[in-house]
Design a protein around this motif. Structure first.
Motif, PDB file in Angstrom:
ATOM      1  N   GLN A 163      58.755  -0.194  10.655  1.00  0.00           N
ATOM      2  CA  GLN A 163      58.782   1.249  10.919  1.00  0.00           C
ATOM      3  C   GLN A 163      58.820   2.072   9.636  1.00  0.00           C
ATOM      4  O   GLN A 163      58.542   3.266   9.671  1.00  0.00           O
ATOM      5  N   LEU A 164      59.187   1.440   8.541  1.00  0.00           N
ATOM      6  CA  LEU A 164      59.304   2.171   7.275  1.00  0.00           C
ATOM      7  C   LEU A 164      58.161   1.865   6.310  1.00  0.00           C
ATOM      8  O   LEU A 164      58.336   1.939   5.096  1.00  0.00           O
ATOM      9  N   VAL A 165      57.009   1.530   6.863  1.00  0.00           N
ATOM     10  CA  VAL A 165      55.857   1.244   6.019  1.00  0.00           C
ATOM     11  C   VAL A 165      55.625   2.439   5.093  1.00  0.00           C
ATOM     12  O   VAL A 165      55.638   3.586   5.519  1.00  0.00           O
ATOM     13  N   GLY A 166      55.448   2.138   3.836  1.00  0.00           N
ATOM     14  CA  GLY A 166      55.245   3.188   2.847  1.00  0.00           C
ATOM     15  C   GLY A 166      56.512   3.526   2.090  1.00  0.00           C
ATOM     16  O   GLY A 166      56.441   4.112   1.010  1.00  0.00           O
ATOM     17  N   TRP A 167      57.641   3.194   2.605  1.00  0.00           N
ATOM     18  CA  TRP A 167      58.920   3.430   1.920  1.00  0.00           C
ATOM     19  C   TRP A 167      59.215   2.211   1.043  1.00  0.00           C
ATOM     20  O   TRP A 167      58.889   1.082   1.381  1.00  0.00           O
ATOM     21  N   SER A 168      59.869   2.454  -0.062  1.00  0.00           N
ATOM     22  CA  SER A 168      60.139   1.352  -0.991  1.00  0.00           C
ATOM     23  C   SER A 168      61.092   0.305  -0.399  1.00  0.00           C
ATOM     24  O   SER A 168      61.054  -0.860  -0.778  1.00  0.00           O
ATOM     25  N   ILE A 169      61.903   0.693   0.531  1.00  0.00           N
ATOM     26  CA  ILE A 169      62.875  -0.227   1.125  1.00  0.00           C
ATOM     27  C   ILE A 169      62.251  -1.155   2.170  1.00  0.00           C
ATOM     28  O   ILE A 169      62.828  -2.182   2.516  1.00  0.00           O
ATOM     29  N   ALA A 170      61.074  -0.831   2.658  1.00  0.00           N
ATOM     30  CA  ALA A 170      60.445  -1.595   3.744  1.00  0.00           C
ATOM     31  C   ALA A 170      60.245  -3.061   3.373  1.00  0.00           C
ATOM     32  O   ALA A 170      60.577  -3.957   4.154  1.00  0.00           O
ATOM     33  N   ALA A 171      59.719  -3.315   2.192  1.00  0.00           N
ATOM     34  CA  ALA A 171      59.464  -4.704   1.780  1.00  0.00           C
ATOM     35  C   ALA A 171      60.776  -5.487   1.676  1.00  0.00           C
ATOM     36  O   ALA A 171      60.853  -6.648   2.084  1.00  0.00           O
ATOM     37  N   GLY A 172      61.804  -4.847   1.148  1.00  0.00           N
ATOM     38  CA  GLY A 172      63.101  -5.510   1.014  1.00  0.00           C
ATOM     39  C   GLY A 172      63.697  -5.868   2.359  1.00  0.00           C
ATOM     40  O   GLY A 172      64.262  -6.964   2.533  1.00  0.00           O
ATOM     41  N   LEU A 173      63.573  -4.971   3.330  1.00  0.00           N
ATOM     42  CA  LEU A 173      64.084  -5.269   4.671  1.00  0.00           C
ATOM     43  C   LEU A 173      63.302  -6.400   5.330  1.00  0.00           C
ATOM     44  O   LEU A 173      63.877  -7.261   5.987  1.00  0.00           O
ATOM     45  N   GLY A 174      61.996  -6.373   5.144  1.00  0.00           N
ATOM     46  CA  GLY A 174      61.178  -7.453   5.701  1.00  0.00           C
ATOM     47  C   GLY A 174      61.540  -8.794   5.078  1.00  0.00           C
ATOM     48  O   GLY A 174      61.643  -9.806   5.773  1.00  0.00           O
ATOM     49  N   GLN A 175      61.747  -8.786   3.777  1.00  0.00           N
ATOM     50  CA  GLN A 175      62.127 -10.019   3.081  1.00  0.00           C
ATOM     51  C   GLN A 175      63.512 -10.476   3.526  1.00  0.00           C
ATOM     52  O   GLN A 175      63.742 -11.667   3.701  1.00  0.00           O
ATOM     53  N   LEU A 176      64.405  -9.541   3.739  1.00  0.00           N
ATOM     54  CA  LEU A 176      65.749  -9.880   4.213  1.00  0.00           C
ATOM     55  C   LEU A 176      65.666 -10.609   5.550  1.00  0.00           C
ATOM     56  O   LEU A 176      66.286 -11.654   5.737  1.00  0.00           O
TER      57      LEU A 176
END
Length: 102
Positions: A42-55
């Protein structure tokens, strides 16, 4: 040397606690991993999105392994209690065959 006393019922009770903890762990862990993955999408484009996906993806295997180890601990406690009880019965049987009083 100190005596060692094994309480078979205590081992079985501890096994049930371990298995219960593993079951209780399942839902919150799954919810956290699902939330991390869903929020990441849901946060595609936000810098935190990749980190959450990796988490979500990187913690899935270790948390699953932890849960399985807790289940295995419970199963091993049950097996140990059963084996100890069988050993006690076998030893008592041998003593009774020899006419000894336990």
């Amino acid at each position: 040397m100190a005596d060692v006393k094994v309480v078979v019922q205590g081992l079985h009770a501890s096994a049930q606690v371990a298995k219960g903890l593993a079951e209780e762990l399942r839902t919150p862990v799954q919810a956290a991993l699902t939330s991390a993955t869903t929020t990441s999408g849901q946060l595609v484009g936000w810098s935190i999105a990749a980190g959450l996906g990796q988490l979500g993806s990187s913690w899935s295997a270790p948390l699953s392994a932890l849960q399985q180890r807790i289940v295995a601990t419970g199963s091993n406690l049950d097996a140990n209690a059963t084996a100890h009880n069988q050993n006690e019965l076998t030893a008592a049987g041998v003593w009774s065959q020899q006419g000894a009083k336990p």
